[in-house]
Design an enzyme around this catalytic site. Structure first.
Site, short mmCIF file in Angstrom:
data_model
loop_
_atom_site.label_atom_id
_atom_site.label_comp_id
_atom_site.label_asym_id
_atom_site.label_seq_id
_atom_site.Cartn_x
_atom_site.Cartn_y
_atom_site.Cartn_z
N ASP A 198 0.82 -1.22 0.00
CA ASP A 198 0.00 0.00 0.00
C ASP A 198 0.85 1.26 0.00
O ASP A 198 2.06 1.22 0.17
CB ASP A 198 -0.97 -0.01 1.20
CG ASP A 198 -0.34 -0.54 2.48
OD1 ASP A 198 0.90 -0.48 2.59
OD2 ASP A 198 -1.08 -1.00 3.35
N ASP A 235 -7.79 -2.74 14.10
CA ASP A 235 -9.19 -3.10 13.79
C ASP A 235 -9.27 -4.37 12.94
O ASP A 235 -10.32 -4.68 12.39
CB ASP A 235 -9.90 -1.93 13.07
CG ASP A 235 -9.18 -1.50 11.80
OD1 ASP A 235 -8.16 -2.13 11.44
OD2 ASP A 235 -9.63 -0.53 11.16
N HIS A 281 -7.46 -4.85 10.18
CA HIS A 281 -7.17 -4.64 8.76
C HIS A 281 -5.86 -5.31 8.36
O HIS A 281 -4.94 -5.47 9.16
CB HIS A 281 -7.20 -3.16 8.38
CG HIS A 281 -6.07 -2.31 8.87
ND1 HIS A 281 -6.26 -1.09 9.47
CD2 HIS A 281 -4.74 -2.50 8.87
CE1 HIS A 281 -5.09 -0.57 9.78
NE2 HIS A 281 -4.15 -1.40 9.44
N GLU A 334 -10.02 -2.17 5.34
CA GLU A 334 -10.65 -1.88 6.62
C GLU A 334 -11.92 -2.72 6.79
O GLU A 334 -12.46 -3.24 5.82
CB GLU A 334 -11.01 -0.39 6.68
CG GLU A 334 -9.83 0.56 6.52
CD GLU A 334 -8.95 0.67 7.76
OE1 GLU A 334 -9.01 -0.22 8.65
OE2 GLU A 334 -8.20 1.66 7.85
C1 F6R Z 1 1.37 -1.36 6.22
C2 F6R Z 1 0.04 -1.97 6.26
C3 F6R Z 1 -0.78 -1.95 7.48
C4 F6R Z 1 0.01 -2.27 8.76
C5 F6R Z 1 -0.92 -2.27 9.99
C6 F6R Z 1 -0.14 -2.50 11.26
O1 F6R Z 1 1.96 -1.48 4.95
O2 F6R Z 1 -0.40 -2.45 5.26
O3 F6R Z 1 -1.83 -2.88 7.34
O4 F6R Z 1 0.62 -3.53 8.63
O5 F6R Z 1 -1.58 -1.05 10.07
O6 F6R Z 1 0.68 -1.40 11.48
P1 F6R Z 1 1.79 -1.39 12.61
O7 F6R Z 1 2.80 -2.42 12.24
O8 F6R Z 1 2.38 0.00 12.57
O9 F6R Z 1 1.10 -1.70 13.89
#
Ligand code: F6R
Length: 242
Positions: free
Chosen positions: A67, A136, A138, A143
């Site tokens: 992403d 959440d 995701h 989401e």
């Molecule tokens: C990042 C991504 C997100 C993160 C998720 C967890 O490329 O796709 O899904 O993996 O938000 O983020 P952290 O590791 O910062 O808790």
């Protein structure tokens, strides 16, 4: 589904990095699906260290990131391009022509989704997809919602994600509200998936993802259906699983 328990963040990072390192060793021209955020920072540090020790060669590796924020260019320190350069690409012998992320500066969102989807398809399948898990549930920026998304989409960030990610920005206002993200369909098409989860604040959602109903309201729960998924989690994240 395999669940590997690590004592803490550092051990999680090392164990997960070892899985990626063995993928690179076994198939030097692997397509790696990569993630950003706090979870993989330690993992990338290990890969860089092993590269510096002469144990890894990235020269034939191809990458496709999950992403990118819509609205941030490569020079923006919060862009995922910048993150990847800073944490991995600039430290190893990867060919930058083999590196792929959505273009955060694209004006036409639909066109960029179609372009990035075609890039992913053209790579002939992701050999190993790395994922973090959002608070959440995701994965990527998929989401909670009524459906499991198929292809690349321009996703609206959930309020929980804006709150979780504002720590990286000077103020909440600066958190982009949209991001380009691989869809659940793109993620599930990967041959192998590696998920890293750390911290007590993710224990509840991790338990739901691992053992709860498979529902788009908990996007990561779809991983229960993947034939080759490995979770490497620290003890805090697994604390509700005992
Ligand atoms: C990042 C991504 C997100 C993160 C998720 C967890 O490329 O796709 O899904 O993996 O938000 O983020 P952290 O590791 O910062 O808790």
């Amino acid at each position: 589904m395999k669940i590997i328990k690590a004592a803490d963040y550092n051990e999680m990072s090392k164990k997960a990095a070892a899985i990626i390192a063995s993928q690179i060793t076994l198939k030097p021209d692997s397509v790696l699906g990569l993630a950003t955020g706090s979870s993989p920072v330690g993992l990338y540090k290990n890969l860089v260290q092993w590269y510096n020790e002469g144990l890894l060669d990235f020269s034939q590796i191809k990458t496709v990131n999950l992403d990118e924020y819509h609205g941030l260019d490569h020079t923006n320190e919060q862009s995922y391009f910048y993150f990847m350069q800073d944490n991995l690409f600039s430290h190893v012998n990867i060919n930058m022509e083999n590196v792929n992320l959505p273009d955060g500066t694209a004006e036409d969102g639909d066109k960029e989704c179609a372009r990035y989807n075609a890039v992913i398809q053209s790579m002939g399948g992701v050999d190993l997809q790395l994922l973090g898990l959002g608070h959440d549930g995701h994965i990527g920026f998929n989401e909670p919602g009524p459906i499991f998304t198929k292809g690349v989409q321009r996703a609206k960030l959930a309020e929980t994600t804006i709150q979780a990610n504002k720590r990286f920005f000077e103020s909440e206002d600066q958190v982009p509200r949209y991001a380009f993200s691989m869809g659940i369909g793109n993620i599930m098409a990967a041959k192998k998936i590696l998920v890293i989860v750390s911290g007590a604040e993710k224990a509840k959602i991790l338990k739901e993802v691992l053992t709860g109903d498979i529902t788009p309201e908990v996007p990561g729960s779809i991983l229960q259906y993947h034939p080759d998924v490995t979770f490497v989690c620290d003890a805090d994240a697994l604390s509700l699983m005992e």
